[in-house]
Enzyme design. Structure first.
Site, PDB file in Angstrom:
ATOM      1  CD1 TRP A 202      35.743  35.251  38.064  1.00 25.44           C
ATOM      2  CD2 TRP A 202      35.520  36.645  39.793  1.00 25.44           C
ATOM      3  NE1 TRP A 202      34.830  34.702  38.936  1.00 25.44           N
ATOM      4  CE2 TRP A 202      34.673  35.541  40.008  1.00 25.44           C
ATOM      5  CE3 TRP A 202      35.553  37.653  40.765  1.00 25.44           C
ATOM      6  CZ2 TRP A 202      33.876  35.404  41.133  1.00 25.44           C
ATOM      7  CZ3 TRP A 202      34.752  37.516  41.880  1.00 25.44           C
ATOM      8  CH2 TRP A 202      33.927  36.402  42.064  1.00 25.44           C
ATOM      9  CG  HIS A 203      36.097  41.431  41.084  1.00 27.10           C
ATOM     10  ND1 HIS A 203      37.342  40.856  41.091  1.00 27.10           N
ATOM     11  CD2 HIS A 203      35.604  41.250  42.328  1.00 27.10           C
ATOM     12  CE1 HIS A 203      37.575  40.359  42.295  1.00 27.10           C
ATOM     13  NE2 HIS A 203      36.545  40.581  43.063  1.00 27.10           N
ATOM     14  N   GLY A 204      34.355  42.067  36.780  1.00 23.21           N
ATOM     15  CA  GLY A 204      33.458  42.770  35.861  1.00 23.21           C
ATOM     16  C   GLY A 204      34.166  43.175  34.600  1.00 23.21           C
TER      17      GLY A 204
END
Lengths: 487, 309
Positions: free
Chosen positions: A334-336
């Site tokens: 989700w962060h990248g």
């Protein structure tokens, strides 16, 4: 629009003045909505269309789910909402990552590579899509009534303080705040108006000042040390790598919790209560405790909308472990769209699994040491040692560099002389790290926000002046992006 | 109660900003500790000065060897290289008063792509409000807030007795310390790799470009003070130029056209002169050593032409 710019200060003053002078509830909501759209448009330009698309999709799908009695139809509508939001997120955030993997496999099989789309990542997309998803899922589960007004729903999705980097707000917490009955402010008005209340104003400004201090004074000034060491860690000794990891842990905490403080403070001035996003995470005594204190709105979202639907801990032990690992890996992703975030998620997933294994296998009596005062300190140190280890792959993308830095972090090399050079080259950032740790210790037992907010007006003014002086005098000329804007 | 809170916020803002601006202005010189000394000493002397101004592209020029070229025809002239690393017109404008105090006969202002570059969304097709606001602040800012932190740290260092003056400064190149590696030529293939792996530059259009606004203002003030100017387009390596998008190149050429329209002085371009020669120490910088002698000679000739006019 970045919080740490003059543009934001001007924008925020304009919003406050307008709301103070025009006390009509509908106008205030519409004005806040348009203000929020301007705030987003300022940085994201045409990408605002995605925000509007996500808003319209979930407003109408949510309504349709609520009005339908057919379970299959409801499920279909839910799938449309999930498909729309996750499709948006997947396309804009992960398509080039997917192409890269496809090309890698394709090159081994002899296929031609597909060109990258080079799509600009829309700021805040991971946050507002999660908010709209939770709205629709809550309606589907029967936990929430749909919003009657499109303006109110659009304001929930786009409310500017938390729009681009959270906290991820749930509709059941936010929408009622737009419709609460007036009790204390003005008895003649039945529905809630936005009134600038002196207590909220003082606490909100204090919170914003602390947020700016964490971000601009601490995080941005620790940044050069982190960039020097973790930008290319090859050749650095163990202690330097540890200092780099410590610096990055403090930088990301100052950056993100600073953003959250500014967001919560700004919302509070407008009379809205946003959920707390951090609760002294570096005093966590276990990995599961850490996730109850770090990015709370995301971890609770993942728990409610991913971990529990997967079965949570209600099924077999092995399934629980697999669920924990899956949720954390997806949380990392989700962060990248990069492997380093997957490694970070996998590391935290394994910490949670190992912690659960220990709790499941070892009787409570044998772990009672960790409940004593000294044992708690040991538990904090062990937990944080591993938390800071995991920050290494969060910061570094290159696999060779990750391996090198993690090896140095785990296996001490006793090269103290080289560390002295690192210290002397990064003296100012190191001093700030020490200062931050001291302030963190002080804030452990004392509620600093409450203490400062309760100061007499003269001392409070001195506090504000002190914060502003520190920020202005140590501003390096570049308003650095908040790290979580990229997620 | 609310009034008192608002009043204390205003007082806190007012007090801290005033203190900050006062401190910045009072200690501006610490950014380049040699600045004040240089301007004080040289404004008293009556020699005919030719000043080279710009960023590190200009910094690579050797003022002494250019002076030798000039002195063959004009023995009374002295050449000073006032280049500053990472300089831009929007920064330099704040030093203009001191430059004028030197009473120069001619100023060679060197600019390249980087002098007008900034961070900007290339793909925005809707109007971008931040440029209107940004330019408003730039136009009305009392001082240029380049790096307040550096000034604060320099003052702390000075108070603690540390010296900030960098070594290897020449008398006629007071703000650009030379390093040994400024003579180390890099292989062209290596340059290609560097150019492709670096951050691509983004040049905003003429209406939004604060460095163009600053440069036009600089020339207009110099003109008012009867100082002759020459605009020099500094050389770039071909790999670097290839890494710039067509859109950005077009914006750059429009910027140069705009300067040409607003001013009557000559514009000399060395942009493509050595683009494939083996004289580069990085994708933007020509060697300061003997390999860069042609660059010095060419700038010398440009100055001679300007003096003849």
């Amino acid at each position: 629009m970045l919080f740490n710019t003059i543009e934001f200060i001007l924008f925020f003053i304009t919003v406050l003045v307008s709301i103070e002078f025009v006390r009509n509830r509908k106008f205030q909501h519409l004005f806040l909505l348009l203000g929020s759209y301007f705030f987003f448009y300022f940085s994201s330009n045409y990408l605002i269309t995605l925000l509007i698309f996500s808003t319209l999709l979930d407003f109408y799908v949510g309504k349709a789910i609520w009005n339908s009695n057919n379970q299959k139809y409801k499920k279909l509508l839910l799938c449309i909402s999930l498909g729309g939001n996750l499709g948006l997120l997947g396309f804009f955030k992960y398509v080039d990552f997917g192409i890269e993997q496809f090309n890698f496999i394709g090159s081994m099989l002899g296929y031609d590579s597909i060109p990258f789309l080079n799509i600009a990542l829309p700021i805040g997309i991971s946050f507002y899509t999660f908010q709209t998803i939770s709205y629709t899922v809550d309606i589907y589960r029967g936990h929430l009534k749909p919003s009657k007004s499109l303006t109110e729903f659009a304001l929930f999705v786009s409310f500017f303080p938390q729009l681009v980097a959270g906290p991820i707000v749930r509709a059941k917490d936010f929408l009622p705040q737009l419709r609460e009955k007036m009790t204390s402010f003005n008895k003649n008005i039945k529905l809630r108006q936005i009134v600038l209340n002196p207590i909220n104003l003082k606490i909100g400004i204090t919170l914003m000042a602390l947020g700016f201090l964490k971000k601009v004074f601490f995080a941005d000034n620790i940044s050069p040390l982190v960039n020097n060491i973790l930008g290319n860690p090859i050749g650095y000794d163990s202690l330097s790598i540890m200092l780099g990891a410590l610096g990055y842990g403090i930088k990301i905490y100052g950056d993100f919790s600073g953003y959250s403080d500014i967001a919560i403070g700004a919302a509070l001035i407008l009379g809205f209560k946003l959920p707390m996003n951090f609760n002294k995470p570096y005093f966590a005594t276990s990995p599961s405790d850490f996730w109850k204190r770090w990015h709370i709105s995301l971890s609770s979202w993942l728990k409610d909308y991913l971990y529990i639907p997967l079965g949570g801990n209600k099924k077999s032990r092995h399934r629980t472990y697999a669920n924990l690992l899956t949720v954390m890996i997806l949380g990392g992703l989700w962060h990248g769209s990069s492997f380093n975030f997957i490694i970070w998620g996998a590391l935290h997933g394994s910490y949670l699994v190992i912690h659960k294994l220990i709790n499941d296998r070892i009787p409570d009596v044998k772990l009672s040491f960790f409940k004593t005062k000294f044992g708690k300190i040991i538990a904090i140190l062990i937990t944080q040692y591993f938390v800071f280890l995991a920050w290494i792959p969060f910061r570094i993308q290159n696999p060779d560099m990750i391996l090198y830095a993690m090896e140095k972090y785990l296996f001490f090399d006793f090269q103290v002389q080289q560390f002295q050079t690192t210290l002397s080259e990064n003296l100012f950032s190191t001093v700030l790290i020490i200062l931050f740790i001291i302030l963190n210790f002080i804030s452990y037992k004392k509620n600093i926000l409450e203490k400062i907010s309760n100061l007499r007006i003269f001392y409070w003014m001195l506090f504000l002046s002190g914060v502003m002086i520190l920020i202005l005098f140590f501003f390096d000329g570049n308003s650095e992006d908040f790290i979580y804007f990229k997620f | 109660m609310k009034k008192y809170i608002l009043l204390s916020i205003i007082i806190a803002f007012g007090f801290s900003f005033s203190l900050f601006l006062f401190f910045q202005q009072a200690n501006w010189d610490t950014l380049n500790p040699n600045t004040q000394t240089f301007y004080l000493q040289n404004s008293q002397e009556n020699d005919s000065k030719i000043l080279l101004i710009g960023s590190s592209h200009i910094g690579m020029l050797n003022a002494t060897s250019i002076e030798l070229v000039i002195n063959k025809k004009y023995p009374d002239y002295s050449v000073y290289n006032l280049a500053i690393s990472s300089d831009k017109p929007s920064k330099r404008i704040h030093e203009l008063e001191q430059i004028i105090s030197l009473n120069p006969k001619l100023i060679i202002y060197g600019v390249g792509y980087r002098d007008f570059s900034n961070e900007q969304f290339d793909s925005n097709f809707l109007p971008d409000p931040k440029y209107f606001i940004g330019n408003y602040f730039f136009e009305n800012s009392p001082i240029f807030l380049d790096n307040p932190k550096l000034i604060t740290l320099n003052v702390i260092k000075n108070t603690l007795g540390y010296q900030n003056i960098p070594e290897n400064l020449e008398k006629n190149t007071p703000f650009f310390p030379y390093k040994e590696e400024y003579s180390n030529i890099i292989d062209l293939n290596e340059l290609e790799k560097k150019a492709n792996s670096g951050k691509s530059i983004k040049i905003s259009s003429i209406k939004e470009n604060k460095d163009l606004i600053a440069l036009n203002k600089i020339f207009s003030i110099l003109n008012e003070n009867n100082i002759e100017n020459v605009l020099l387009l500094t050389p770039h390596n071909s790999h670097f130029v290839n890494s710039i998008s067509e859109n950005n190149k077009e914006n750059f050429s429009k910027i140069i056209d705009d300067i040409s329209l607003n001013n009557s002085f000559p514009i000399n371009s060395l942009m493509k002169n050595y683009s494939n020669s083996n004289i580069w120490i990085s994708e933007n910088h020509i060697s300061h050593g003997v390999d860069g002698i042609q660059y010095n000679n060419d700038v010398g000739q440009i100055i001679l032409l300007a003096l003849e006019k």
